[in-house]
Write a protein that holds these residues in place. Structure first.
Motif, PDB file in Angstrom:
ATOM      1  N   PHE A  74       3.605   5.201   1.780  1.00  0.00           N
ATOM      2  CA  PHE A  74       3.661   3.854   1.858  1.00  0.00           C
ATOM      3  C   PHE A  74       2.352   3.239   1.509  1.00  0.00           C
ATOM      4  O   PHE A  74       2.541   2.122   0.867  1.00  0.00           O
ATOM      5  N   SER A 116       3.064   5.960  -4.568  1.00  0.00           N
ATOM      6  CA  SER A 116       3.835   6.544  -3.652  1.00  0.00           C
ATOM      7  C   SER A 116       3.531   8.061  -3.699  1.00  0.00           C
ATOM      8  O   SER A 116       3.440   8.688  -2.518  1.00  0.00           O
ATOM      9  N   VAL A 135      10.908   7.540   0.001  1.00  0.00           N
ATOM     10  CA  VAL A 135      10.114   6.200   0.420  1.00  0.00           C
ATOM     11  C   VAL A 135      10.288   4.873  -0.564  1.00  0.00           C
ATOM     12  O   VAL A 135      10.936   4.032   0.010  1.00  0.00           O
ATOM     13  N   ALA A 164      10.004   3.710   4.165  1.00  0.00           N
ATOM     14  CA  ALA A 164       8.988   4.536   4.832  1.00  0.00           C
ATOM     15  C   ALA A 164       9.401   4.523   6.139  1.00  0.00           C
ATOM     16  O   ALA A 164       9.126   5.791   6.771  1.00  0.00           O
TER      17      ALA A 164
END
Length: 290
Positions: free
Chosen positions: A62, A79, A202, A207
Motif C-alpha cells: 500500500f 505496489s 492490493v 490493502a
C-alpha cells in the motif's frame, strides 16, 4: 403491470446486466486469476502459519502504491516494489518463527504510516486514494489485466517448480533441513512469490481486504479436505468462487464489490467449518462405539 410489461422489464434488466457484464469482463478475468493464485499460495500460507505476514506485506505494498500515485509512476509497479521489499525483509529477518511476528509487527505500522503520509500529500482524485484501501476491481483496464495474468503465470510456474520441497518445509521444517532441503532459500523464494500475489491483490481488492482471497479460501479448504491435492484444488475453487461471485453480484447492485467478495469468502469458511466440525464429531462417535 400486464404480462407484456413484466416481460419487457425482465428482458430489459437482463439486457442491461449483460451489457454491464461485457464492460467489466476484464474484472471477471482478473477475479478468476486472483482467486486461483491466491487460493493456491494461501495453502502454504496456512501451513506455514503466516496469515499475519499477508497483512504485513499488504501494508508495505500500500505504501509503495501510494508513493507511485504521488509521484506519477505506475501504481502496480509501486505496489510490487513495496511488496517485494516487505517480503524480503520478513523472509530474511524473520527466518525463525519467533522473530517473524515481531518483524511483521514493526513493518505494518511503518508501511501504513508511510502510505497515509503519501496519500495526504496527493492532491488528485479522492477515488484514487480510496481505491488503494478497498480496491478497484470493477475498473480493471487491459494493461492491469495483462500485469495480473503475467504475474499469476510466474507465480504458478514457480510454485510448481518448488512445490515438493516447499510442502516438505511447510509441514516439517526440521526434517526438511535434515534431508538437505535448502529451507532458507525456499522460504525466501516463497516470500517473494507471496509478495507478488499480495501486490496484485492490493491493486485489485485493496490493502485492507487482501486476506479474503489469500487466507480465507485456504482456511476453508483445510476444514473439509486433506492431502496434497484436495486442499489446493478446493482452495483455488473457493478463491475463484469468492472473487467472480462477488463481481457478478456487485454489478447487479449498487454496493462496492469488496463487501460481496469478503462476504462470500466468509460464508464459504463458515459452511466448511460447520461441515468439518460435524465430521469430527461423527468420527469421534464412531471411534467410541468401536
Amino acid at each position: 403491470m400486464n404480462g407484456g410489461d413484466i416481460g419487457d422489464a425482465l428482458f430489459g434488466g437482463a439486457a442491461d446486466y449483460g451489457a454491464i457484464l461485457a464492460l467489466v469482463s476484464n474484472s471477471v478475468w482478473a477475479g478468476a486469476v486472483l482467486g486461483l493464485v491466491g487460493g493456491l499460495i494461501g495453502v502454504f500460507v496456512m501451513q506455514r502459519d503466516m496469515a499475519f505476514a499477508v497483512h504485513g506485506i499488504s501494508e508495505l505494498s500500500f505504501a509503495g502504491a501510494a508513493l507511485a500515485l504521488l509521484i506519477g509512476l505506475d501504481v502496480v509497479m509501486g505496489s510490487i516494489v513495496g511488496s517485494l521489499i516487505a517480503a524480503a525483509a520478513i523472509g530474511v529477518l524473520g527466518a525463525r518463527a519467533r522473530d517473524r511476528n515481531s518483524v511483521i509487527g514493526v513493518l505494518m505500522p511503518f508501511g501504513l504510516g508511510l502510505g497515509i503520509l503519501f496519500l495526504s500529500l496527493y492532491d488528485g482524485r479522492s477515488a484514487n486514494r480510496f481505491s488503494l484501501l478497498t480496491g478497484q476491481i470493477v475498473s480493471v483496464q487491459s494493461g492491469d489485466l495483462g500485469w495480473l495474468i503475467g504475474i499469476g503465470a510466474v507465480v504458478m510456474v514457480a510454485l510448481l517448480l518448488i512445490w515438493r520441497p516447499l510442502r516438505f518445509d511447510s509441514l516439517d521444517p526440521q526434517s526438511a533441513a535434515a534431508r538437505g532441503v535448502p529451507i532458507r532459500w525456499i522460504s525466501l523464494g516463497f516470500m517473494l512469490l507471496l509478495g507478488l500475489v499480495v501486490a496484485v491483490a492490493v491493486h485489485i481488492i485493496g490493502a485492507l481486504l487482501v486476506m479474503a482471497l489469500v487466507v480465507t479460501p485456504a482456511a476453508a479448504a483445510m476444514r473439509i479436505a486433506s492431502g496434497p491435492v484436495g486442499v489446493p484444488v478446493l482452495a483455488a475453487v473457493f478463491g475463484v468462487a469468492s472473487a467472480v461471485g462477488g463481481i457478478l453480484l456487485a454489478i447487479a447492485g449498487t454496493l462496492p464489490v469488496s463487501p460481496y467478495i469478503t462476504t462470500i469468502s466468509f460464508l464459504i469458511y463458515l459452511v466448511c467449518r460447520v461441515v468439518g466440525s460435524r465430521r469430527s464429531r461423527s468420527r469421534s462417535r464412531s471411534v467410541r462405539a468401536a
